[in-house]
Design a protein around this motif. Structure first.
Motif, PDB file in Angstrom:
ATOM      1  N   MET A  92       1.694   4.297   1.341  1.00 25.95           N
ATOM      2  CA  MET A  92       1.382   5.144   2.537  1.00 25.95           C
ATOM      3  C   MET A  92       1.483   6.471   2.324  1.00 25.95           C
ATOM      4  SD  MET A  92       1.268   2.648   4.708  1.00 25.95           S
ATOM      5  CE  MET A  92       1.988   0.842   4.740  1.00 25.95           C
ATOM      6  N   ILE A 136       4.479  -1.242   8.505  1.00 22.02           N
ATOM      7  CA  ILE A 136       3.391  -0.350   8.588  1.00 22.02           C
ATOM      8  C   ILE A 136       3.584   0.725   9.885  1.00 22.02           C
ATOM      9  CG2 ILE A 136       1.735  -2.136   7.668  1.00 22.02           C
ATOM     10  CD1 ILE A 136       1.257  -2.597  10.805  1.00 22.02           C
ATOM     11  N   PRO A 137       3.081   1.652   9.439  1.00 22.32           N
ATOM     12  CA  PRO A 137       3.215   2.680  10.543  1.00 22.32           C
ATOM     13  C   PRO A 137       2.733   2.302  11.813  1.00 22.32           C
ATOM     14  CG  PRO A 137       2.126   3.827   8.745  1.00 22.32           C
ATOM     15  CD  PRO A 137       2.255   2.120   8.715  1.00 22.32           C
ATOM     16  N   ALA A 138       3.314   2.605  13.032  1.00 22.19           N
ATOM     17  CA  ALA A 138       3.060   2.182  14.340  1.00 22.19           C
ATOM     18  C   ALA A 138       2.374   3.281  15.046  1.00 22.19           C
ATOM     19  CB  ALA A 138       3.795   1.549  14.903  1.00 22.19           C
ATOM     20  N   VAL A 153       9.172  -9.872   0.123  1.00 26.11           N
ATOM     21  CA  VAL A 153       7.927  -9.014   0.031  1.00 26.11           C
ATOM     22  C   VAL A 153       7.289  -8.061   1.468  1.00 26.11           C
ATOM     23  CG1 VAL A 153       7.090 -10.513  -1.735  1.00 26.11           C
ATOM     24  CG2 VAL A 153       6.429 -10.936   0.760  1.00 26.11           C
ATOM     25  N   ARG A 154       8.187  -8.165   2.244  1.00 26.67           N
ATOM     26  CA  ARG A 154       7.967  -7.496   3.734  1.00 26.67           C
ATOM     27  C   ARG A 154       7.999  -5.913   3.485  1.00 26.67           C
ATOM     28  NH1 ARG A 154      10.772 -11.659   7.488  1.00 26.67           N
ATOM     29  NH2 ARG A 154       9.348 -13.183   7.091  1.00 26.67           N
ATOM     30  N   TYR A 155       7.206  -5.305   4.090  1.00 25.94           N
ATOM     31  CA  TYR A 155       7.087  -3.757   4.449  1.00 25.94           C
ATOM     32  C   TYR A 155       6.790  -3.627   5.673  1.00 25.94           C
ATOM     33  CZ  TYR A 155       2.067  -4.034   3.410  1.00 25.94           C
ATOM     34  OH  TYR A 155       0.790  -4.539   3.517  1.00 25.94           O
ATOM     35  N   PRO A 195       0.953  -1.341   0.091  1.00 28.52           N
ATOM     36  CA  PRO A 195       0.017   0.179  -0.027  1.00 28.52           C
ATOM     37  C   PRO A 195       0.856   1.129  -0.019  1.00 28.52           C
ATOM     38  CG  PRO A 195       0.014  -1.171   2.290  1.00 28.52           C
ATOM     39  CD  PRO A 195       0.800  -2.086   1.240  1.00 28.52           C
TER      40      PRO A 195
END
Lengths: 88, 969
Positions: free
Chosen positions: A28, A86-88, A82-84, A26
């Motif tokens: 961001m 995510i905002p925490a 394929v890892r990314y 996605p």
């Protein structure tokens, strides 16, 4: 019926797998058109595609790079690729 | 009188067993091993059926499962293919497509009207005037279609089995047997399948009387049948080719799903008819059809024959007819006889007249062939000045072949027309696909054996990952075995290209002239190749006609798609055994014993309500009232139950659900709403904090597996240290709800149930009735309630204890229907019922579940941020007017506003607590935002008014969920 030659569990018929679609990330903080394109558009042109496949009996995830024109799996992708975050 | 010959050396008959049967009300006999058609032909019944459109008399043509005008009807089964269906004692058959009797079919008149029924007349004629169409539709439905189905059929099921092999060879003729042997010798595990009940292929009918073939046939059959590496499957039809060499084989016991590592197609060729006037009269047959009739069934096909040929095979057939005692009046060769080889020489030595450079112009006769009109032929037309009539009751056509290349096409092969052989041949075959034999252009027996060996060798090298032998043998013939234009025009037509659909030469020419000059368009407009044989003896000539009309080559003209199945496959074989898993909860038997009416919920069975079907409404009402005033107990084991463990468990749930989960306090729960990337609601449940690094999440019954799958994918793609366990099947769950819930539970558990220690939305682990449980304070049905989660082994014990001890509080088990009413009174939605594939949380009245400001990210957040101010509809509550007694609206009835659709009812039920009908409706803006009355259109078309009202309908303050038992005691 297609058979996937899985590097871990050997050849398995496609009926044991769920197809989840293209591997995507996605965008961001995207603007509205970019986000809408991400949500609603999919890469449909024949060619190499990285796809999520879920093997139900083992609960294992695979990412395969598949030639969608020839319907041939070219390689299994290391899931690290394929890892990314995510905002925490 | 009988046409049965003395025993033939390779016949399929068991003459020790005579079978009696009936056809069109008359008694017949045949032998075991006969097909229906062969038994009838043996008794001189040459008229076997009527054609589809013109109801013309038709007989046997191929005896190879392509005789689609000789279809039979039994009381149980329509469209029985007489040419291949084994005769059985006691069969009672009629012809399929007749109006009246086969002999005196009243619909023969349609043939006389054929010039008023040109190609495409369906499309042109019946749509106007419009008001007549229903009448035409009835007529067409009556006339179209074959056979009659008994709709009171009994399900007869055949189990499917799975097969595996290295190499599947389809077709057990000369080349197929040789290919199988060659590969088996290399150590491969080979399956050799053939649709016929006996192996041998054309060796056994076309070369049945050829002395040089006899020792080869005997040796090949003996070797394949005794080879340890070959499994021979006669009577098994290769239905189609599917990805990665998955070939369903239809056998007598059902379908074998054969998974091979490579496939050799040795499926041979299908003989093609010549096109001339009345080429469909009974007595006009494929030469190979007559050979099958003699060799397999020992039936003499006629008394006096003319053989039309364009290849050496026609001479072989003429010799075979002589051997069977048929007089051969003439061999009509469309070309020169001197290139036809030794069979032609042998025939000439028997003083049979051979007319070179001639063709058949017309066949004559009413219900049966009487005369054949022959004339000199220059390759495109007949010279009628020199035409002559020959008396004959049998006309054999041996003018060409089409490859049985369906499996090759399905596998993605490229085929091309070969002008030497005048036949379509394989050009490029995909990986693991091989072809050999006549399909591949190898025609003489030597060529076929060499080609089989080549294919077997290549398949073995492929499977063993070895290089191919450098020397590639070309086994293809250099003589044509097909005539490029076996077609003769006639001013009066009735020269059929397609027997299935009664298509004459002019129909295809006219279709092309009308602009349907692409092979796929022509097929659909004219229906050529769309009948029961799927063009097996029509497509090749159809392509030749279209190529000629358009001035293109055969390759430029192309071919239509050859889809599975090769022959029709009974649905009972495709269906296999019914296999639909049903999941049962631990209390399933108790529900049945206590009168529950069960319903399907996803893969599960759940009690809908308890009581007799006739008392449905009262039973649901009693259950609702029990929960509201006393106690109720519902089995909710079908909920998804997922254990989420690990240091990143909170991060996973934060990303996957709309609300923040990482800050749930120990021993508390939070509503868990999941949306997809477009912001649409996909699931809801609750998440409980079990420990710092451990959560317990529930999901809806039908979405549990998908939720588990989604969570497990997020672990992978977000790189989280989390373990998931899906405990849906190993844990049972029940919801004890009602004002007496705490009072019943307290003495049975070591958990402190006080409001301070275990508030609403609380979560506790402890013991209940001596077994370990998890308790969750829930409010779905709107009363004081405890969801009890526990291992399935102890579930029945706890359920029984609660039911027994709860008797003093009037406890009742309640089902899904009562729960739907109870939750509706509280205005709680059911995902998938009150929401659909487009509903977002704002539309579902849950903005409180979308923390856009306080959470930086969750799946679907950017979409919801955009959607927040753009909602086009909202879920609203409504009531029917007080005292309303008219027709009741139902779920999915549409709301109408100023004549337009303005929403739909998603839930409606009678609320005993309110004494009125209440419901939820998804209402479009601006109506949803107004305080106008709604109108809903019910089944009768009437508009029923609805009063909008606030949700929840019942206990808006939620006081019931914390009710102190002393107050109600």
């Amino acid at each position: 019926m297609k058979v996937f030659d899985c590097p871990v569990i050997g050849p398995r018929p496609i009926s044991e797998f769920d197809y989840i679609g293209e591997v995507r990330r996605p965008p961001m903080d995207a603007d509205e058109p970019t986000w809408a394109a991400y949500v609603f558009n999919r890469q449909g042109a024949p060619g190499l595609l990285r796809e999520w496949w879920y093997h139900r009996p083992t609960g294992r995830w695979y990412v395969m790079e598949r030639d969608t024109l020839k319907d041939e799996v070219v390689r299994f992708i290391d899931l690290e690729e394929v890892r990314y975050d995510i905002p925490a | 009188m009988t046409s049965r010959l003395d025993p033939q050396p390779l016949e399929w008959l068991d003459r020790s067993e005579t079978l009696s049967f009936e056809f069109e009300g008359l008694a017949f006999t045949g032998f075991a091993g006969d097909s229906i058609s062969s038994a009838l032909l043996a008794s001189n019944q040459t008229l076997l059926g009527r054609s589809f459109k013109y109801h013309r008399p038709r007989g046997a043509v191929t005896l190879a499962n392509h005789d689609v005008n000789a279809l039979f009807q039994s009381s149980e089964e329509p469209n029985i293919r007489g040419d291949v269906t084994p005769l059985a004692a006691g069969m009672s058959l009629t012809a399929c497509n007749v109006n009246g009797s086969l002999e005196k079919d009243k619909d023969q008149i349609i043939g006389k009207l054929s010039r008023f029924l040109p190609v495409g007349f369906y499309y042109k004629s019946f749509h106007k005037p419009k008001k007549l169409f229903p009448m035409w539709e009835r007529v067409i439905r009556e006339k179209a279609g074959l056979g009659t189905i008994d709709t009171r059929w009994d399900a007869r099921r055949k189990a499917k089995t799975y097969g595996f092999c290295d190499l599947l060879v389809v077709g057990a003729g000369a080349s197929g047997m040789q290919a199988a042997l060659t590969a088996a010798e290399q150590g491969l595990d080979v399956v050799l399948a053939d649709e016929n009940p006996h192996i041998g292929g054309s060796l056994d009918y076309q070369l049945a009387n050829d002395d040089s073939a006899a020792p080869i046939r005997t040796a090949l059959k003996q070797k394949v049948q005794s080879h340890a590496n070959i499994r021979v499957l006669p009577g098994h039809l290769a239905c189609g080719w599917y990805t990665d060499h998955y070939v369903p084989l239809l056998g007598p016991e059902g379908i074998v799903k054969m998974r091979a590592r490579a496939v050799i197609s040795a499926t041979g060729v299908m003989e093609q008819p010549a096109v001339f006037r009345n080429n469909d009269l009974p007595g006009v047959m494929m030469a190979s059809g007559a050979q099958r009739l003699v060799a397999r069934y020992a039936v003499k096909p006629g008394q006096r024959a003319v053989v039309l040929t364009a290849n050496s095979e026609g001479y072989r057939a003429a010799l075979d007819m002589l051997a069977a005692g048929v007089e051969v009046a003439a061999v009509v060769d469309m070309g020169k006889a001197d290139s036809r080889g030794r069979w032609a020489d042998e025939l000439k030595s028997k003083n049979v007249s051979v007319l070179e450079g001639h063709a058949v112009y017309e066949a004559k006769g009413k219900d049966k062939l009487k005369q054949v009109v022959v004339a000199p032929f220059d390759g495109s037309a007949c010279n009628l000045k020199l035409a002559r009539e020959i008396d004959a009751d049998l006309l054999l056509m041996s003018v060409g072949w089409a490859p049985a290349a369906q499996l090759l096409y399905q596998a993605g092969s490229r085929l091309a027309y070969d002008s030497t052989l005048e036949q379509i041949l394989p050009q490029e075959l995909p990986s693991g696909i091989f072809a050999c034999g006549r399909l591949n252009g190898a025609f003489t027996l030597d060529q076929r054996l060499a080609d089989g060996e080549r294919a077997g060798t290549e398949a073995a090298a492929f499977l063993k990952d070895q290089p191919l032998p450098a020397e590639q043998t070309d086994c293809r013939d250099t003589e044509a075995h097909s005539h490029p234009w076996p077609i003769v025009d006639h001013p009066k037509g009735k020269n059929f290209v397609d027997y299935d659909e009664d298509l004459q030469l002019k129909d295809l020419v006219n279709a092309a002239k009308e602009g349907f000059d692409n092979i796929e368009l022509m097929k659909r407009f004219s229906t050529v190749g769309m009948g029961p044989s799927q063009g097996k003896h029509a497509n090749m000539n159809g392509i030749r006609v279209l190529a000629a009309v358009t001035g293109r080559t055969i390759d430029q003209t192309g071919s239509t798609t050859a889809r599975p199945m090769f022959h029709p496959v009974p649905v009972q074989a495709l269906a296999g055994r019914r296999f639909r898993a049903e999941r049962l909860t631990a209390m399933h038997q108790w529900h049945l014993d206590n009168g529950a009416q069960m319903m399907e919920a996803g893969a599960w069975l759940r009690p809908e309500f308890y009581g007799r079907q006739e008392e449905r409404a009262q039973a649901i009402l009693r259950e609702v009232q029990a929960v509201r005033t006393g106690l109720g107990l519902i089995d909710v084991s079908t909920l998804g139950k997922i254990e989420v463990m690990g240091p990143d468990a909170g991060k996973l749930l934060d990303g996957a659900y709309t609300m923040r989960m990482s800050n749930i306090k120990q021993d508390m729960t939070r509503y868990a709403l999941m949306v997809d990337e477009s912001g649409v609601i996909v699931d809801d449940g609750i998440a409980a904090r079990v420990a710092e690094d451990r959560f317990y999440v529930s999901a809806t019954t039908s979405h549990a597996d998908a939720t588990f799958r989604t969570l497990s994918r997020h672990i992978v793609e977000w790189g989280l240290d989390v373990r998931l366990v899906n405990r849906t099947g190993t844990l049972a769950a029940m919801n004890l709800a009602g004002p007496h819930a705490r009072k019943l539970l307290a003495p049975l558990t070591d958990i402190d149930l006080s409001e301070e220690n275990f508030p609403y939305l609380g979560f506790k682990e402890g013991n209940l009735c001596g077994v370990p449980v998890r308790l969750i304070r829930v409010g779905f049905v709107g009363e004081l309630g405890y969801e009890i989660h526990l291992p399935i082994e102890s579930a029945q014990l706890v359920w029984n204890t609660l039911m027994n001890k709860g008797a003093e509080y009037g406890i009742r088990p309640f089902g899904v229907e009562a729960q739907r009413v109870l939750r509706l009174e509280k205005g709680h939605i059911i995902v998938g019922q009150d929401t659909d594939g487009l509903t977002n949380p704002f539309e579902a009245n849950m903005p409180w579940a979308v923390p856009l400001k306080s959470k930086p990210w969750f799946t679907g957040k950017p979409s919801l941020a955009l959607l927040k101010e753009r909602c086009q509809r909202t879920l609203r509550g409504f009531m029917l007017p007080k005292g309303y007694s008219g027709e009741l609206p139902k779920e999915c009835h549409l709301l109408i506003d100023s004549g337009d659709i303005a929403g739909r009812i998603t839930s409606i039920a009678y609320s005993p607590s309110l004494g009125r009908y209440i419901g939820l409706a998804m209402v479009d803006q601006p109506l949803a935002g107004s305080d106008r009355m709604y109108q809903v259109r019910v089944d009768s078309g009437a508009l029923v008014p609805l009063e909008p009202c606030a949700i929840p309908f019942y206990d808006a303050e939620g006081e019931r969920q914390t009710i102190d038992l002393t107050e109600v005691a």
